[in-house]
Design a protein around this motif. Sequence first.
Motif, mmCIF file in Angstrom:
data_model
loop_
_atom_site.group_PDB
_atom_site.id
_atom_site.type_symbol
_atom_site.label_atom_id
_atom_site.label_comp_id
_atom_site.label_asym_id
_atom_site.label_seq_id
_atom_site.Cartn_x
_atom_site.Cartn_y
_atom_site.Cartn_z
ATOM 1 N N GLU A 6 -18.764 -16.046 4.567
ATOM 2 C CA GLU A 6 -17.685 -16.867 4.008
ATOM 3 C C GLU A 6 -17.548 -18.195 4.761
ATOM 4 O O GLU A 6 -17.413 -19.252 4.155
ATOM 5 C CB GLU A 6 -16.366 -16.101 4.045
ATOM 6 N N PHE A 7 -17.585 -18.163 6.077
ATOM 7 C CA PHE A 7 -17.477 -19.387 6.870
ATOM 8 C C PHE A 7 -18.636 -20.329 6.580
ATOM 9 O O PHE A 7 -18.452 -21.532 6.423
ATOM 10 C CB PHE A 7 -17.433 -19.045 8.365
ATOM 11 N N ASP A 9 -20.339 -20.661 3.907
ATOM 12 C CA ASP A 9 -20.228 -21.226 2.562
ATOM 13 C C ASP A 9 -19.522 -22.579 2.581
ATOM 14 O O ASP A 9 -19.804 -23.439 1.753
ATOM 15 C CB ASP A 9 -19.507 -20.243 1.644
ATOM 16 N N LYS A 10 -18.632 -22.794 3.534
ATOM 17 C CA LYS A 10 -17.918 -24.070 3.647
ATOM 18 C C LYS A 10 -18.825 -25.190 4.143
ATOM 19 O O LYS A 10 -18.467 -26.352 4.084
ATOM 20 C CB LYS A 10 -16.727 -23.915 4.591
ATOM 21 N N HIS A 11 -19.993 -24.821 4.651
ATOM 22 C CA HIS A 11 -20.947 -25.786 5.196
ATOM 23 C C HIS A 11 -22.220 -25.840 4.349
ATOM 24 O O HIS A 11 -23.287 -26.181 4.855
ATOM 25 C CB HIS A 11 -21.323 -25.400 6.632
ATOM 26 N N ASP A 13 -23.986 -26.702 0.312
ATOM 27 C CA ASP A 13 -23.929 -27.189 -1.067
ATOM 28 C C ASP A 13 -25.287 -26.895 -1.691
ATOM 29 O O ASP A 13 -26.314 -27.215 -1.099
ATOM 30 C CB ASP A 13 -23.632 -28.684 -1.108
ATOM 31 N N THR A 24 -19.428 -33.517 -0.567
ATOM 32 C CA THR A 24 -18.893 -32.224 -0.134
ATOM 33 C C THR A 24 -18.439 -32.305 1.323
ATOM 34 O O THR A 24 -17.356 -31.822 1.673
ATOM 35 C CB THR A 24 -19.945 -31.114 -0.310
ATOM 36 N N ARG A 28 -14.406 -32.023 2.745
ATOM 37 C CA ARG A 28 -13.974 -30.994 3.699
ATOM 38 C C ARG A 28 -12.904 -31.518 4.653
ATOM 39 O O ARG A 28 -12.092 -30.764 5.170
ATOM 40 C CB ARG A 28 -15.152 -30.467 4.521
ATOM 41 N N ASN A 31 -9.359 -30.474 3.814
ATOM 42 C CA ASN A 31 -8.947 -29.131 4.226
ATOM 43 C C ASN A 31 -8.814 -28.998 5.736
ATOM 44 O O ASN A 31 -8.139 -28.099 6.227
ATOM 45 C CB ASN A 31 -9.955 -28.091 3.722
ATOM 46 N N TYR A 32 -9.508 -29.863 6.470
ATOM 47 C CA TYR A 32 -9.514 -29.795 7.931
ATOM 48 C C TYR A 32 -9.274 -31.204 8.488
ATOM 49 O O TYR A 32 -10.183 -31.836 9.020
ATOM 50 C CB TYR A 32 -10.859 -29.241 8.437
ATOM 51 N N SER A 38 -18.071 -33.099 9.963
ATOM 52 C CA SER A 38 -18.238 -32.147 8.873
ATOM 53 C C SER A 38 -19.721 -32.097 8.533
ATOM 54 O O SER A 38 -20.318 -33.126 8.207
ATOM 55 C CB SER A 38 -17.418 -32.587 7.657
ATOM 56 N N VAL A 40 -22.822 -30.359 6.231
ATOM 57 C CA VAL A 40 -23.135 -29.614 5.017
ATOM 58 C C VAL A 40 -24.653 -29.498 4.893
ATOM 59 O O VAL A 40 -25.369 -30.501 4.879
ATOM 60 C CB VAL A 40 -22.530 -30.275 3.760
#
Length: 151
Positions: A6-7, A9-11, A13, A24, A28, A31-32, A38, A40
């Motif tokens: 899950e973590f 997935d935020k990094h 695309d 992307t 981010r 959200n942060y 950031s 990706v």
Amino acid sequence: MANQFEFLDKHFDPTDIPEVAAQTAYERFGNYPNARISTVIFGISWTVLTDSIRHAVLNYVNGGVYGNSAYATLDMDRSQWNIVLTGLQFVNATRVVVRGRPEYQIDEYNNGSVFVKAEALGGQLLGDIVHLETGFGTWVQEVKLKNSANF
């Protein structure tokens, strides 16, 4: 229900287009907002990425069964995996504050490496991924986003 990736997935695309991955990475920050960087990963399928992590852990536990572009070690108390993923394309968005306003620079890299930390369940199994840091790569270009006043 959360899964171990899950973590990560935020990094990630699924695109092959650097500008899409850059967008992307830039988004981010919403959200942060306190984040300075950031990252990706792009240009690789989700399955290939997650399988390489699984295989890196299995290689460590079983003594090198899979040919892989990821490598894993356990920390001293066997509670956390340190995993290096190599040969990746990624973008790094960096936020700095200039005269009270945030400014962003996004750079594309290829043939890069990132470092992932994950929980080690029982000192052998892959648990949740908890952290990702960029390592190094071959700089390709600065990526400019379309329709963004921040660049």
